[in-house]
Design a protein around this motif. Structure first.
Motif, PDB file in Angstrom:
ATOM      1  N   MET A   7       0.849  -1.196   0.000  1.00 57.67           N
ATOM      2  CA  MET A   7       0.000   0.000   0.000  1.00 57.67           C
ATOM      3  C   MET A   7       0.881   1.240   0.000  1.00 57.67           C
ATOM      4  N   PRO A   8       0.675   2.172  -0.904  1.00 55.98           N
ATOM      5  CA  PRO A   8       1.484   3.389  -0.922  1.00 55.98           C
ATOM      6  C   PRO A   8       1.320   4.164   0.380  1.00 55.98           C
ATOM      7  N   ALA A   9       2.432   4.716   0.866  1.00 58.73           N
ATOM      8  CA  ALA A   9       2.376   5.461   2.122  1.00 58.73           C
ATOM      9  C   ALA A   9       1.454   6.663   2.028  1.00 58.73           C
ATOM     10  N   ALA A  10       1.280   7.199   0.824  1.00 55.28           N
ATOM     11  CA  ALA A  10       0.457   8.392   0.654  1.00 55.28           C
ATOM     12  C   ALA A  10      -1.005   8.144   0.979  1.00 55.28           C
ATOM     13  N   SER A  11      -1.437   6.890   0.987  1.00 52.71           N
ATOM     14  CA  SER A  11      -2.841   6.591   1.275  1.00 52.71           C
ATOM     15  C   SER A  11      -3.090   6.283   2.738  1.00 52.71           C
ATOM     16  N   ALA A  12      -2.058   6.372   3.551  1.00 53.33           N
ATOM     17  CA  ALA A  12      -2.192   6.129   4.989  1.00 53.33           C
ATOM     18  C   ALA A  12      -2.092   7.442   5.742  1.00 53.33           C
ATOM     19  N   GLY A  13      -2.727   7.496   6.891  1.00 49.99           N
ATOM     20  CA  GLY A  13      -2.666   8.696   7.708  1.00 49.99           C
ATOM     21  C   GLY A  13      -1.281   8.912   8.283  1.00 49.99           C
ATOM     22  N   ASN A  14      -0.972  10.156   8.608  1.00 55.65           N
ATOM     23  CA  ASN A  14       0.339  10.531   9.132  1.00 55.65           C
ATOM     24  C   ASN A  14       0.159  11.190  10.492  1.00 55.65           C
ATOM     25  N   VAL A  15       0.906  10.734  11.486  1.00 51.07           N
ATOM     26  CA  VAL A  15       0.767  11.282  12.825  1.00 51.07           C
ATOM     27  C   VAL A  15       1.106  12.770  12.849  1.00 51.07           C
ATOM     28  N   LEU A  16       1.957  13.224  11.923  1.00 49.65           N
ATOM     29  CA  LEU A  16       2.310  14.640  11.873  1.00 49.65           C
ATOM     30  C   LEU A  16       1.106  15.521  11.550  1.00 49.65           C
ATOM     31  N   PHE A  17       0.130  14.955  10.841  1.00 48.64           N
ATOM     32  CA  PHE A  17      -1.036  15.729  10.442  1.00 48.64           C
ATOM     33  C   PHE A  17      -2.287  15.332  11.234  1.00 48.64           C
ATOM     34  N   SER A  18      -2.084  14.601  12.314  1.00 44.85           N
ATOM     35  CA  SER A  18      -3.207  14.195  13.155  1.00 44.85           C
ATOM     36  C   SER A  18      -3.623  15.342  14.055  1.00 44.85           C
ATOM     37  N   LYS A  19      -4.915  15.472  14.283  1.00 45.20           N
ATOM     38  CA  LYS A  19      -5.403  16.552  15.134  1.00 45.20           C
ATOM     39  C   LYS A  19      -6.791  16.225  15.648  1.00 45.20           C
ATOM     40  N   LEU A  20      -7.182  16.949  16.687  1.00 47.07           N
ATOM     41  CA  LEU A  20      -8.517  16.857  17.257  1.00 47.07           C
ATOM     42  C   LEU A  20      -9.079  18.278  17.297  1.00 47.07           C
ATOM     43  N   VAL A  21     -10.238  18.472  16.672  1.00 51.17           N
ATOM     44  CA  VAL A  21     -10.833  19.802  16.564  1.00 51.17           C
ATOM     45  C   VAL A  21     -12.194  19.787  17.247  1.00 51.17           C
ATOM     46  N   ALA A  22     -12.467  20.793  18.087  1.00 47.55           N
ATOM     47  CA  ALA A  22     -13.706  20.865  18.863  1.00 47.55           C
ATOM     48  C   ALA A  22     -14.661  21.889  18.267  1.00 47.55           C
ATOM     49  N   PHE A  23     -15.946  21.503  18.203  1.00 47.25           N
ATOM     50  CA  PHE A  23     -17.008  22.383  17.743  1.00 47.25           C
ATOM     51  C   PHE A  23     -18.146  22.349  18.764  1.00 47.25           C
ATOM     52  N   LYS A  24     -18.516  23.497  19.265  1.00 43.31           N
ATOM     53  CA  LYS A  24     -19.629  23.579  20.213  1.00 43.31           C
ATOM     54  C   LYS A  24     -20.928  23.199  19.517  1.00 43.31           C
ATOM     55  N   THR A  77      -8.759  13.430  13.079  1.00 48.19           N
ATOM     56  CA  THR A  77      -8.266  13.116  11.740  1.00 48.19           C
ATOM     57  C   THR A  77      -6.770  12.892  11.768  1.00 48.19           C
ATOM     58  N   ASP A  78      -6.293  12.061  10.849  1.00 47.72           N
ATOM     59  CA  ASP A  78      -4.855  11.850  10.688  1.00 47.72           C
ATOM     60  C   ASP A  78      -4.365  12.411   9.358  1.00 47.72           C
ATOM     61  N   GLY A  79      -5.152  13.283   8.764  1.00 48.91           N
ATOM     62  CA  GLY A  79      -4.809  13.872   7.479  1.00 48.91           C
ATOM     63  C   GLY A  79      -5.401  13.131   6.308  1.00 48.91           C
ATOM     64  N   ILE A  80      -5.793  11.876   6.511  1.00 48.26           N
ATOM     65  CA  ILE A  80      -6.422  11.067   5.455  1.00 48.26           C
ATOM     66  C   ILE A  80      -7.781  10.567   5.936  1.00 48.26           C
ATOM     67  N   GLN A  81      -7.774   9.843   7.044  1.00 49.21           N
ATOM     68  CA  GLN A  81      -9.014   9.346   7.631  1.00 49.21           C
ATOM     69  C   GLN A  81      -9.556  10.398   8.596  1.00 49.21           C
ATOM     70  N   GLN A  82     -10.885  10.469   8.715  1.00 44.88           N
ATOM     71  CA  GLN A  82     -11.482  11.473   9.588  1.00 44.88           C
ATOM     72  C   GLN A  82     -12.778  10.942  10.198  1.00 44.88           C
ATOM     73  N   TYR A  83     -12.967  11.246  11.482  1.00 47.77           N
ATOM     74  CA  TYR A  83     -14.133  10.754  12.214  1.00 47.77           C
ATOM     75  C   TYR A  83     -14.733  11.891  13.040  1.00 47.77           C
ATOM     76  N   ALA A  84     -16.057  11.987  13.017  1.00 48.55           N
ATOM     77  CA  ALA A  84     -16.770  12.964  13.830  1.00 48.55           C
ATOM     78  C   ALA A  84     -17.426  12.240  14.996  1.00 48.55           C
ATOM     79  N   VAL A  85     -17.206  12.761  16.190  1.00 50.49           N
ATOM     80  CA  VAL A  85     -17.729  12.168  17.420  1.00 50.49           C
ATOM     81  C   VAL A  85     -18.642  13.207  18.067  1.00 50.49           C
ATOM     82  N   ASP A  86     -19.931  12.913  18.129  1.00 50.81           N
ATOM     83  CA  ASP A  86     -20.882  13.916  18.603  1.00 50.81           C
ATOM     84  C   ASP A  86     -21.269  13.702  20.069  1.00 50.81           C
TER      85      ASP A  86
END
Length: 335
Positions: free
Chosen positions: A1-18, A130-139
């Motif tokens: 699997m090409p590395a470009a299709s996997a998430g990268n910890v450098l681009f991982s983040k958690l974003v909060a929305f009220k 998100t890890d830059g590729i995969q993304q999940y919303a948790v409500d």
């Protein structure tokens, strides 16, 4: 699997929305605040319970029929570690335990004055991981417990255990900025004791022998599920006890013995204020505790013996308070 299709910890983040309505995911393409957490492992579990029919007899050596698995409940849990919490991020985490709004024109005052008799009305959030590729919303994320800790060697840190309603794959293009709020150096905390009275933001006698502290509290928030046509929880309640502990390590001075050991042996309540300030912004943690464990000669720091103190949060009958946290922040409003 090409590395470009996997998430990268450098681009991982958690974003909060009220959330304007608890459990309803808000618009994710604008606003939000990036939480400066450890990037992986925040979603501890999707909490999906699948019944495969282990107790059914179907006259086979393996009674688990592949086509009959049934989801009976979805109860996600999250665990976030903030290695360095800022004065701008702290109100967001605390709002998951008590709803409030900022006052003033800057610094903005956030007063988390926890009621022991009425609802604290916590603010729910949608968290996007998100890890830059995969993304999940948790409500419908709310905090079950929060820990704030500091020592002499680094920055103030925070951790939170949360529950959520559901986790779903998400593809929204996030547009949050990078926070620039000041971090909270551990050595800028000052500790005060205020006898057997609950302190205000300027009360108490300073004791300058504190080496570290950790405040952990649970605001009593829990999910509520019913037989109402869904596998996720329906609402939350504040039906569990409000509990917490304050642990401290202090140099074992004569003043420390008089303040903490004597109170411990007499089961005497003590008012405590922990204040952080960098000259512009500040945080005040005020609580009433009863020292429930004191280790007289717990260890040594720099050749001096130390005392370990554990205090249990208690209700002060005069002020009707147990815990209050005031943050003077650069955050004007919840994201």
């Amino acid at each position: 699997m090409p590395a470009a299709s996997a998430g990268n910890v450098l681009f991982s983040k958690l974003v909060a929305f009220k959330e304007a309505t608890a459990g309803t995911i808000p618009t994710l393409t604008s606003g939000g605040r990036k939480l400066l957490v450890n990037p992986t492992g925040v979603i501890s579990s999707d909490g999906v319970t699948i019944d495969l029919g282990a107790e059914r007899s179907v006259a086979l050596r393996n009674p688990l029929i592949g086509s009959t698995g049934t989801i009976t409940a979805i109860e996600p849990t999250l665990s976030a570690t903030v290695p360095a919490v800022s004065v701008g991020e702290l109100p967001l985490w605390l709002s998951m335990t008590r709803g409030t709004a900022a006052t003033g024109t800057g610094p903005y005052l956030w007063d988390f004055d926890y009621s022991m008799t009425t609802a604290n009305n916590p603010q729910s959030y949608t968290l996007v991981a998100t890890d830059g590729i995969q993304q999940y919303a948790v409500d419908y994320c709310l905090a079950e417990s929060i820990t704030i800790a500091a020592d002499r060697s680094g920055l103030t840190n925070l951790s939170a255990n949360m529950f959520a309603q559901d986790v779903a794959k998400n593809s929204a293009t996030l547009a949050e900025g990078t926070p620039t709020s000041p971090f909270m150096a551990g050595r800028l905390w000052t500790a005060f004791q205020h006898g057997s009275t609950f302190p205000g933001t300027a009360d108490g006698t300073a004791f300058n022998y504190l080496l570290d502290f950790s405040l952990e509290f649970n605001a009593g928030i829990t999910r509520q599920s019913y037989l109402n046509g869904t596998t996720v929880f329906s609402t939350h309640s504040e039906s569990n006890p409000f509990t917490g502990t304050l642990t401290m390590t202090a140099s074992s001075t004569a003043s420390a013995v008089t303040t903490w050991y004597d109170a411990y042996r007499a089961a005497t309540p003590k008012g405590v204020r922990l204040t952080w300030s960098n000259g512009t912004y500040s945080t005040h943690i005020m609580c009433m505790i009863v020292p429930t464990e004191v280790q007289e000669m717990a260890g040594a720091e720099d050749g001096l013996t130390t005392m370990a103190v554990t205090g249990t949060l208690v209700y002060d009958t005069t002020s009707a308070k147990s815990l209050r946290i005031v943050v003077n922040s650069d955050l004007a409003a919840l994201p």
